[in-house]
Design a protein around this motif. Structure first.
Motif, short mmCIF file in Angstrom:
data_model
loop_
_atom_site.label_atom_id
_atom_site.label_comp_id
_atom_site.label_asym_id
_atom_site.label_seq_id
_atom_site.Cartn_x
_atom_site.Cartn_y
_atom_site.Cartn_z
N PHE A 82 4.50 3.01 -3.65
CA PHE A 82 5.30 3.92 -3.47
C PHE A 82 6.04 4.45 -4.60
O PHE A 82 6.66 3.92 -5.57
CB PHE A 82 6.50 2.76 -2.56
N LEU A 138 4.15 -0.97 1.48
CA LEU A 138 5.38 -1.54 1.35
C LEU A 138 4.99 -2.81 0.19
O LEU A 138 5.70 -3.62 0.33
CB LEU A 138 5.19 -1.77 2.84
N LEU A 148 11.20 1.81 5.16
CA LEU A 148 9.83 1.81 6.01
C LEU A 148 9.40 3.09 6.29
O LEU A 148 8.71 3.74 7.00
CB LEU A 148 10.29 0.67 7.03
N ARG A 198 10.97 5.97 4.86
CA ARG A 198 10.55 6.80 3.80
C ARG A 198 9.01 6.94 3.03
O ARG A 198 8.37 7.85 2.71
CB ARG A 198 11.30 6.47 2.91
N ALA A 199 8.57 5.35 3.83
CA ALA A 199 7.40 5.31 3.02
C ALA A 199 6.34 5.90 3.93
O ALA A 199 5.25 5.78 3.65
CB ALA A 199 7.05 3.93 2.75
N LEU A 200 6.60 6.00 5.04
CA LEU A 200 5.72 6.16 5.83
C LEU A 200 6.31 7.54 6.30
O LEU A 200 5.17 7.82 7.78
CB LEU A 200 5.40 5.44 7.37
#
Lengths: 791, 791
Positions: free
Chosen positions: A302, A750, B746, B748-750
């Motif tokens: 990330f 994550l 969650l 933002r990362a995905l």
């Protein structure tokens, strides 16, 4: 009491199962063939073994582990890092107490730590550089004296003996340290750091002891004249520095500075380690941007802007520190001209330009680099398999290392002896040890510049010596010999990197290409500079061996200090990668696979969409209730065969034997701390004796005591524990039908360690851990599954 | 029929609520004060307005939207991109049909597209460069002729008039195109691309028409002599090229090449757009690595190695194409010496070194750059507010642009006229238009080199002209005047970038610093090169205005072709950022905020751990059943006040009014396609008429028809639709207690668009969308909430 969720029936989605490829069914049969118990264990997570082993056991184990490996296995020995924060009530309370100022202070502290990391990494690089220079200087001076003495007298074999003995002695010291004290310090350390940044907890990799052994080891092996570089180990050193500094204490030295306590958890530590690795690259090559890219390419799942800047800061400080102290050492304080351990030197403006019609040549050289790199990797792969099988006792390892050192000296001597490539000694020579040997006065032996020198200097000579310094035969023989030596050397039980030997091999054959081209071409002026081809060859060979593309381009560009070559280097590296990947993986990946590390790649295999979480997950899962009996917890934690690390916490609605509704996730480490502090509800009536704080968990981090060391009396076994306050109340979950790529993406993005699989009623049906995902890979015949092994 | 989940009671976690800070309660009161209906709408997602508007309405709307903005609002106009793949049965079937070879072909096609993107972006850059050179050449030639004629005759006011008229004419053409045809093409386009890469669907930003207007606009504004650069717009151009090429069709031209159909979805498109942006940077500055870093810094939430390499490939091809065609244009084919639109030129080896004691000076210059940058941003912020309020009619905008052009010409002329800084004309002068004016023969007016030139050339003169070319007064006056002109110019309704003016201002005062230092310092030789200080000043000023750090460092290093300055540039940029951030944000962020775009930053505000999904989510949620009546769907989609975009699909266990168990998520766009193709179960008995395929969805992408255009008869309204096959069966979910940072991470990362919030029974209780997360930001008094506005 513990509640074991029922094994989920696999037949519910028969349609999916029916369409499986026969090959995968084959793989599954295989797996079942390899033993039911293994399969069973393979679907569960095991204990983190790091915590309960003494150094002696350590060594035995790390040797043991290497015996039965092949790349079709996946070791259960490795645990994941907890990159996901456990947001339990203690954490939330602490965050709530913290003011905005507090957060700002934390941020400042992070910057300070990164500055420290950069500074210390730079210092270590500086120390290694100076000591290696000194030792190698003494060695070459002694041998040169001896050679000069015996050239006239006859009896050069005494010089050879002296050289070989000196080499072996250095290497012996380094090898003994590595083999007997800290085997994890062997090699370049880059595969280990790759794994760590990938989220795998590699035992002992970031300990202070490892750093000390690494530094001693690398000094000895470079001074010992092996075909190795001191650059790779810098990355490992930087990572250890980062792990140490960021924790504000050393468990090895039993010293706690009571600083930076907030950062004592895997999430923060991994961020700092990536900064340390970047600082290491930066110090090694004078390539701060390359360092950042290396860390990101290898580690970051990330991308976080603040983190990236901190990494960049650490890199900058590191190269600056090195530069500054080296400038003082070279008695030109303030003249910042050596930003890295390796310095390719500045190319003249004339030689810097390249022409359009040279690009196809560069591509051909890239392909050649890919081929030679693949050959290197294949040979080294076989050698490593051989070593795993037969050379796993430390004394054998030391002997092999000494043998290689002696052979290296002998071969070098023979090469110098039999070559009669005499070149006139230029007046402004940069050679420190020109060997006259049998050449006429005012001339020197040009083979000696390649062999009788530290590899870094040899690279620089190949890149920058004027045309005509080497004759083609010298270069050809040198390439061949050094190639074989380098293959043999990588994987020895010494601390050493593969960057410099790769560059050296490449520079040699690159220069050879340049010279040959100048013979062919009609107009000689175009091909005037073989140094340019030496550089392209070096890039191609390195790319063919290690196969990093983006970061390597930037590292090479920064190391030459010249942007003009960016495009050709990129072409060369991409070509080398494509050609090399056709035959075999990169060197680091090979070694990671041979260690059976559960390494997660960037994406799930593309053809795996029809695999669902149901098929991937480990099941049944050991769960706890919110209020759980101490005895049950101790019993579950003590089962060595099913050593789990994370336990879903469930609430029961109907019966006790039903799977429960998920309400949290608790880790083994947390339970251990709870048990140690005896946070029991006495007879389930009165309140806690003492309020635990996050500090208690941080103090125990990272070496939580094993369950065996915690004594729980028979009375206490009957007490209850309330897990509500300590569990992570909102673990990430996926439904059973989620496809593997989707699970993979969530897990990877994550940085999870446990991912709970639930049914539509929110009941726990399984747990996905790293091994469950790393098992699947794309083989030659489509999707394949790796076997799980206990070691 | 639609099922509206009940509003969740807020009182269930009273303990948490009690501990809220009074400040946030204040913010909430504010929000309620600003109108109940607004609040209500703010908690729901709205329809994507892009689809149903004609160009005329477009312009009116885009003007309208700009009226009531301030940075405390969050517009509901912007939708998210669907970066999360909808893994419905159609998708899984398609993936299952695809062989391993198929996946490899896809990968190859991705590389081909990236190569094309790079090639076309390079071509466009080349085109812009050549046309600007030609037009500016003609203009300066005409004016120079006129000046030379009238210098002797008297009546230079005619020359001034000629200059001003020429400038205004060019700018008028550009401004009319932008203001009347495509307002989104105004400015540098970097804020828009930042938003797009962040996941915000900015209407019309990646259309072909935008590209054409952008190219015309930038040519006109640079040729028109405004204080602007052509570099920023290249990033936008690259992005448009990428969006077009990757889709294999142009909806503007109504031409479908039937290629690359697989890539017709937001996920793939965004990846290509990031490659396009990188290619744009690469072509603009000759900085391929900087381009990659720019894309990653601005866009990537999830670092993917293969994607990074493709981006790098596009960047490399782009700079190479530009270089190649420019070399042909300059009639030196094969001599690759202009990798970017801006070329800082090569620094001499002597001037390249810096010394340790210069570092504090660099830091001071960095701080100065930060201060001046902040001043620039504050002035431009006020100006933009003024423009939003009063200058929002196209004809006014065109007039303002023309006024600025005329003023720029007048001021420049006045500066040149009144300056009497004559310098001897060097024999090997690189000046193309040296103005003699009132200077003696063999001399030229040095002010004219700064003003009577394209800004790129002026920058290069400031960096490279030998010491003594400018006198301090000239530089001081120039800095002041150009600073004000640049502030006024940025934000005009023309296509233009702010990079070059920033560099120019910085280079001017940097050179001034260098000259002043050389007066102070005793030994003159140390400070001999003001060009070095000009470069540091340029970096400081640019950093102070735009505040990118890592990518900007690399861009500047690549643009100078010299790595030595890496460390000082980084110091300078970090200092400029810290100092500047103390006062105001970066220029791009200001403009993003003024547009009220729901931009997601890297992390949730640090003090937001006590906010949970329950408080953040939009609720109630409109859900559909697995089998839903067509009439209900049409009705729900037609409600304009609550125009939702994503609908959880639920299964009911008990009664119809209960909230249902989540079993999927379906998008408005999918429903529209289903309705269009009339995929109804006729009277709920017979099967589907025709099997829909993913192709049908891809053909409709990205401009799905509005619901109003779809006719559904009264009979058909009674039919049922089976959503099972089309919905995403495993949407990501979080429990209600999840903390905001966890939800944020969650999301933002995905790259999610909808995140379903469920209770412990897996019932749908809410939906989190981009606006719900972007609302929270850290203000001066802790956590603050933005207001939501309809426009």
């Amino acid at each position: 009491m513990a509640n074991i969720a029922k094994k989920v029936s696999w037949s519910s989605r028969g349609d999916d199962r029916g369409e499986r490829t026969p090959l995968l069914n084959g793989a599954e049969d295989n797996k079942q063939f390899s033993g039911g118990s293994m399969f069973h264990v393979g679907r569960m997570s095991t204990v983190d073994l790091e915590e309960e082993i003494t150094p002696e056991e350590d060594i035995v184990r790390s040797r043991l582990k290497e015996i039965p490996h092949n790349e079709k296995l996946l070791s259960l020995k490795y645990e994941s890092l907890d990159y996901d924060n456990s947001e339990n009530q203690l954490f939330l309370e602490e965050e709530r107490r913290m003011s905005q100022m507090g957060f700002r202070c934390l941020e400042i502290r992070r910057w300070v730590i990164c500055g420290l990391i950069g500074f210390l990494t730079g210092l270590i690089a500086c120390f290694i550089d100076i000591v290696v220079e000194k030792l190698a200087g003494i060695k070459y001076f002694a041998v040169k004296q001896s050679i000069e003495k015996f050239t006239e007298m006859g009896g050069l074999s005494i010089s050879l003996l002296l050289w070989a003995v000196l080499n072996s002695a250095f290497v012996m010291v380094g090898s003994i340290c590595v083999a007997f004290i800290e085997p994890i310090a062997s090699g370049s350390g880059i595969p280990q750091i790759k794994c760590y940044l990938n989220g795998v907890k590699v035992p002992r990799v970031v300990r202070l002891k490892t750093l000390v052994i690494k530094v001693i080891g690398v000094i000895c092996s470079v001074a010992g004249g092996l075909a190795v570089g001191k650059e790779g180990p810098m990355i490992h050193s930087g990572a250890v520095v980062a792990a140490g500094v960021s924790q504000g204490r050393s468990t090895s030295l039993k010293k706690d500075f009571k600083m930076f306590e907030y950062f004592r958890r895997d999430t923060e530590k991994r961020d700092f380690v990536s900064a340390g690795a970047a600082a290491g690259v930066s110090a090694a090559f004078g390539a701060p941007v390359g360092g950042v890219l290396f860390s990101l390419e290898e580690g970051a799942s990330f991308w976080n802007q603040m983190l990236t800047w901190r990494i960049f800061f650490a890199s900058m400080i590191s190269t600056f520190t090195l530069n500054f102290f080296l400038s003082i050492y070279h008695e030109k304080p303030g003249e910042l001209s050596s930003p890295g351990l390796i310095n390719f030197g500045r190319f003249d403006s004339d030689s810097v330009e390249y022409n359009l019609y040279e690009l196809p040549l560069f591509i051909i050289m890239g392909a050649l680099g890919g081929l030679l790199g693949a050959l290197f990797n294949i040979l080294n792969y076989w050698l490593t398999i051989f070593r795993i099988r037969y050379i796993h006792r430390p004394c054998l390892q030391v002997m092999e290392a000494m043998l290689v050192a002696a052979v290296t000296a002998t071969v070098s001597f023979a090469m110098i002896y039999f070559s009669n490539d005499c070149q006139p000694l230029p007046s402004d020579s940069t050679e420190e040890y020109p060997l006259q040997l049998f050449c006429a006065d005012g001339e020197y032996n040009s083979m000696a510049t390649a062999f009788f020198n530290t590899p870094e200097r040899s690279v620089r000579s190949l890149l920058h010596n004027p045309p005509g310094s080497y004759n083609p035969l010298t270069l050809g023989v040198f390439t061949l010999v050094y190639f074989l030596l380098a293959v043999w050397t990588y994987g020895l039980t010494v601390s050493a990197g593969v960057f410099i030997p790769s560059l050296l091999i490449g520079a040699a054959w690159g220069r050879l290409c340049g010279i040959l081209l100048s013979y062919i071409a009609s107009s000689k002026s175009i091909w005037a500079d073989p140094g340019k081809y030496a550089f392209i060859g070096a890039a191609a060979q390195l790319g063919g061996i290690v196969r990093m593309t983006l970061s390597l381009t930037v590292i090479l560009v920064e190391a030459t200090g010249n942007v003009t070559y960016g495009f050709p280097i990129m072409l060369v590296l991409i070509t080398a990668k494509i050609v090399g990947d056709y035959f075999i993986e990169g060197l680091y990946d090979i070694h990671i696979k041979l260690q059976s590390v559960p390494f997660l790649h960037w994406d799930a295999p593309p053809t795996s969409h029809w695999l669902t979480a149901r098929e991937v997950m480990s099941s049944p899962v050991t769960c706890f209730n919110r209020m759980e009996k101490v005895g049950t917890i101790v019993d579950v934690l003590s089962i060595t065969s099913t050593n789990h690390n994370g336990f879903p916490v469930v609430a029961h609605t109907t019966g006790d034997d039903e799977p429960g509704k998920l309400c949290g996730l608790i880790l083994r480490s947390q339970l251990i701390v709870l048990l140690k502090h005896k946070v029991f509800l006495e007879r389930a009536t009165s309140r806690l004796q003492r309020k635990l704080q996050l500090k208690d968990f941080r103090d125990a981090y990272p070496r939580f005591p094993p369950i065996q060391s915690i004594h729980v009396s028979q009375d206490e076994r009957e007490c209850m524990m309330d897990l509500t306050e300590f569990m992570n109340p909102t673990p990430y979950t996926v439904p059973q039908e989620t496809s593997l790529p989707r699970v993979f993406k969530l897990f990877r993005a994550l940085g999870l360690r446990h991912l709970v699989v639930v049914d539509e009623e929110n009941m726990v049906v399984g747990l996905v851990t790293r091994k469950d995902l790393a098992r699947y890979h794309l083989g030659k015949h489509g999707l394949e599954e790796l076997h799980l092994s206990q070691t």
